[in-house]
Scaffold this motif. Structure first.
Motif, mmCIF file in Angstrom:
data_model
loop_
_atom_site.group_PDB
_atom_site.id
_atom_site.type_symbol
_atom_site.label_atom_id
_atom_site.label_comp_id
_atom_site.label_asym_id
_atom_site.label_seq_id
_atom_site.Cartn_x
_atom_site.Cartn_y
_atom_site.Cartn_z
ATOM 1 N N ALA A 43 0.837 -1.208 0.000
ATOM 2 C CA ALA A 43 0.000 0.000 0.000
ATOM 3 C C ALA A 43 0.872 1.258 0.000
ATOM 4 C CB ALA A 43 -0.940 -0.006 1.200
ATOM 5 N N ARG A 44 1.920 1.274 0.831
ATOM 6 C CA ARG A 44 2.819 2.442 0.881
ATOM 7 C C ARG A 44 3.486 2.681 -0.459
ATOM 8 N NH1 ARG A 44 4.470 0.587 5.933
ATOM 9 N NH2 ARG A 44 6.279 -0.395 5.004
ATOM 10 N N ILE A 45 3.983 1.619 -1.077
ATOM 11 C CA ILE A 45 4.658 1.746 -2.374
ATOM 12 C C ILE A 45 3.666 2.213 -3.433
ATOM 13 C CG2 ILE A 45 5.775 0.419 -4.217
ATOM 14 C CD1 ILE A 45 7.012 -1.311 -1.927
ATOM 15 N N SER A 46 2.456 1.695 -3.402
ATOM 16 C CA SER A 46 1.438 2.095 -4.383
ATOM 17 C C SER A 46 1.131 3.571 -4.274
ATOM 18 C CB SER A 46 0.156 1.282 -4.171
ATOM 19 O OG SER A 46 0.395 -0.082 -4.425
ATOM 20 N N GLU B 71 3.107 5.899 -2.887
ATOM 21 C CA GLU B 71 4.324 6.657 -3.210
ATOM 22 C C GLU B 71 4.498 6.825 -4.724
ATOM 23 O OE1 GLU B 71 9.162 6.131 -2.772
ATOM 24 O OE2 GLU B 71 7.853 5.107 -1.349
ATOM 25 N N PHE B 72 4.193 5.800 -5.474
ATOM 26 C CA PHE B 72 4.391 5.864 -6.920
ATOM 27 C C PHE B 72 3.112 6.172 -7.690
ATOM 28 C CE2 PHE B 72 8.097 3.500 -5.506
ATOM 29 C CZ PHE B 72 9.109 4.136 -6.208
#
Length: 76
Positions: free
Chosen positions: A66-69, A71-72
């Motif tokens: 979720a964090r990576i999604s 962030e990008f």
């Protein structure tokens, strides 16, 4: 750090004795010499865990993804 993992999940509402039985048998397979050898040959480490440990790994993976999604800016 985990780079990948494989887990076995059962449907919601599966009886606890069935989950315990599956976990025991899967653990036995993972500990078998031929399975461990095959895993190591493929560059993996064969480990087994408890249903509670897998639930924790699933939650951690969800949070990281979720964090990576976010962030990008990834979207379906």
């Amino acid at each position: 750090m985990r780079f990948g993992w494989l887990g076995v999940c059962a449907g919601a509402g599966t009886a606890q004795p069935v989950i315990a039985l599956l976990n025991r048998h899967i653990g036995a397979v993972v500990q078998a010499a031929d399975y461990r050898g095959m895993s190591e040959k493929a560059g993996s480490v064969a480990l087994s865990s408890t249903p509670e440990e897998l639930a924790k790994i699933l939650a951690e993976t969800y949070e990281q993804t979720a964090r990576i999604s976010v962030e990008f800016g990834l979207r379906l």
